[in-house]
Motif scaffolding. Structure first.
Motif, PDB file in Angstrom:
ATOM      1  N   ALA A 106       0.822  -1.211   0.000  1.00 41.64           N
ATOM      2  CA  ALA A 106       0.000   0.000   0.000  1.00 41.64           C
ATOM      3  C   ALA A 106       0.857   1.263   0.000  1.00 41.64           C
ATOM      4  O   ALA A 106       0.530   2.252  -0.679  1.00 41.64           O
ATOM      5  CB  ALA A 106      -0.928  -0.005   1.212  1.00 41.64           C
TER       6      ALA A 106
ATOM      7  N   SER B  99      -2.824   8.195   5.909  1.00 40.79           N
ATOM      8  CA  SER B  99      -2.993   6.890   6.565  1.00 40.79           C
ATOM      9  C   SER B  99      -3.444   7.098   8.013  1.00 40.79           C
ATOM     10  O   SER B  99      -2.640   6.986   8.939  1.00 40.79           O
ATOM     11  CB  SER B  99      -1.688   6.096   6.519  1.00 40.79           C
ATOM     12  OG  SER B  99      -0.613   6.869   7.017  1.00 40.79           O
TER      13      SER B  99
ATOM     14  N   PHE C 168      -4.933   5.310   2.730  1.00 40.41           N
ATOM     15  CA  PHE C 168      -4.616   3.948   3.161  1.00 40.41           C
ATOM     16  C   PHE C 168      -5.243   3.704   4.523  1.00 40.41           C
ATOM     17  O   PHE C 168      -4.921   4.369   5.503  1.00 40.41           O
ATOM     18  CB  PHE C 168      -3.094   3.763   3.225  1.00 40.41           C
ATOM     19  CG  PHE C 168      -2.677   2.426   3.779  1.00 40.41           C
ATOM     20  CD1 PHE C 168      -3.326   1.259   3.408  1.00 40.41           C
ATOM     21  CD2 PHE C 168      -1.617   2.332   4.678  1.00 40.41           C
ATOM     22  CE1 PHE C 168      -2.949   0.024   3.917  1.00 40.41           C
ATOM     23  CE2 PHE C 168      -1.224   1.108   5.183  1.00 40.41           C
ATOM     24  CZ  PHE C 168      -1.895  -0.047   4.802  1.00 40.41           C
TER      25      PHE C 168
END
Length: 512
Positions: free
Chosen positions: A240, A280, A311
């Motif tokens: 990712a 993220s 993410f």
């Protein structure tokens, strides 16, 4: 002159509405009144402005009745960005500077008690809002904020470090001789808008995982969302983190939109301009943190990831409400935050990459470890991800753990640069054909540009009927097949491309 007008702007979501700071000095009991739907931090400007003017060697009209109006009165105003225009208005109304020469300028900046200028949020959004028919206003901002605003092509931006630097060009000659010399206004040169360097982690670090690497390439080429399911330590996070390095370079408009949101949130880094954002958030993030909100409304992580990657690691651990709030932005590319008094809209065209374990212990289907979860525990764990959300994720891929003997002896994988070339070529084909990435195809555009042959359509129809796919899942599989065909350089989508796309439409209950 006892009345002065100074132009500035207020931030409401991504909009930067013009605001006129009207300052009037009158006889009467000394007072300092600030009106115009000002928030608490704006009202606190009275003490900051008073101290800044005095400590700069200028005269504050203590013996006058000061009224400051921020017009229009029904527009909410927040932050300390109004300190500088209020100070200039007081100086102009008291005759210390030439108020007529303030016309054609817009000012924003927070003042310290000593008169130093501190940066403000949303400088880039302010410069974007100032675009329009000539003549465009001259923006005067604190130095750090001016560097952000100068990224807008065609903007005339000056930076200043102190209140005296701002007022020096407007002072009469006799007063100017009594003021200390300083750097004055600093003209900000337009920066080099070349594509940002892709200096992130390299895909060559990922050994093995051919299926996951292929899914990552397809996701990058078509702008598709991706869900990776596998045991802990299999490499889901590594994969990712390398998606952004596979995406094509941003154009100037995309970079400005992304930077404007980051500037509004106070997270903009000029060194990262023209580089795609990778957001993220931790799995404890709330729905407001993800989609935005608050008073005044602020952008959430999905907007901060605009034209970048969002993410979500440990996907089932996120609050259910936060995950369900992702449904509409995944479809529309925008998020509307509606409150009783105001409505704000933020862009949110992000590329979702999610990772999760197949079960609570993480080893369901693993060749290396036995799973100790009961079927009921597995079902409850996987049920944390709703079917409608899974339906909106284009690619589902299993990421299996690699045996340590294979891992240590395997050669380095293909580099991000090599994969990025194929991704850029496939994305260029899609843009030339339909003007957007394949992920955005819908309705008649999907029918017109998918170009699937009869065998491919029959195969897809039969599979969708047998597997019980929804119309959304069927269309998403067709979009993925279109991307696979673009990567292969094929003009039409064949049964082979549809067959590969079908492998990425799985359900969690089908995990081995």
């Amino acid at each position: 002159m006892s009345l002065s007008l100074v132009q500035t702007r207020a931030l409401v979501a991504l909009e930067s509405a013009p605001v006129t700071v009207e300052v009037h000095l009158a006889n009467g009991l000394p007072s300092f009144t600030l009106v115009g739907l000002a928030d608490v931090e704006v009202k606190e400007a009275r003490e900051r402005v008073r101290s800044a003017i005095q400590n700069s060697g200028l005269a504050f009209p203590h013996d006058r009745r000061i009224t400051v109006n921020l017009a229009p009165a029904d527009l909410p105003k927040d932050s300390g960005r109004f300190d500088l225009p209020i100070a200039l208005g007081i100086l102009a109304a008291s005759g210390q500077i030439d108020g007529a020469r303030l016309a054609g300028h817009e000012f924003a900046g927070e003042l310290s008690l000593s008169g130093d200028l501190r940066p403000v949020r949303g400088a880039l959004a302010t410069a974007l809002a100032a675009e329009g028919p000539a003549p465009r206003p001259v923006l005067v901002l604190p130095l750090a904020s001016a560097r952000e605003a100068a990224l807008v092509p065609g903007a005339t931006v000056y930076g200043a470090a102190h209140l005296l630097d701002v007022v020096r060009p407007f002072l009469p000659p006799d007063t100017l001789a009594q003021v200390e010399d300083g750097p004055g206004w600093v003209r900000m040169a337009p920066p080099d808008l070349a594509g940002g360097a892709t200096d992130g982690p390299d895909l060559a670090d990922v050994k093995g995982q051919a299926a996951a690497r292929r899914a990552l390439e397809i996701a990058a080429a078509g702008g598709h969302s991706l869900l990776m399911v596998g045991p802990p330590g299999a490499g889901k996070s590594m994969l990712a983190q390398r998606l952004a390095g596979l995406l094509p370079p941003m154009d100037v408009q995309e970079a400005l939109e992304s930077a404007a949101i980051a500037s509004l949130a106070g997270r903009f880094d000029p060194q990262r301009f023209m580089q795609r954002v990778v957001a993220s958030p931790h799995h404890t993030a709330s729905a407001v943190a993800l989609v935005g909100g608050g008073s005044p409304p602020r952008p959430g992580e999905i907007s901060l990831a605009h034209h970048g990657v969002l993410f979500l690691d440990e996907l089932p651990e996120f609050p259910r409400a936060a995950l369900e709030a992702l449904r509409e932005p995944l479809e529309s590319g925008t998020i509307s935050i509606v409150r009783a008094a105001r409505r704000a809209q933020f862009p949110a065209r992000f590329q979702l990459v999610a990772a999760m374990n197949p079960c609570p212990c993480g080893h369901l289907g693993s060749r290396l470890h036995a799973c100790r979860c009961s079927p009921d525990q597995v079902a409850r764990y996987q049920a944390r991800i709703s079917g409608p959300l899974l339906d909106r994720i284009d690619l589902h891929v299993d990421v299996q753990a690699i045996d340590p003997r294979e891992l240590l002896g395997a050669p380095a994988g293909e580099s991000s640069a090599a994969v990025r070339e194929r991704v850029a070529a496939a994305r260029a084909i899609a843009l030339q054909r339909q003007g957007s990435a394949n992920q955005a195809l819908a309705g008649q555009a999907l029918d017109a540009h998918a170009r699937a042959d009869a065998a491919a359509l029959a195969f897809l129809q039969k599979a969708a009927t047998r597997l019980g796919w929804s119309a959304r899942a069927t269309h998403r599989a067709l979009r993925v097949a279109r991307t696979i065909a673009d990567l292969a350089g094929a003009d039409t989508v064949g049964a082979l491309h549809v067959g590969e796309a079908m492998q990425y439409r799985r359900t969690l209950s089908a995990a081995p």
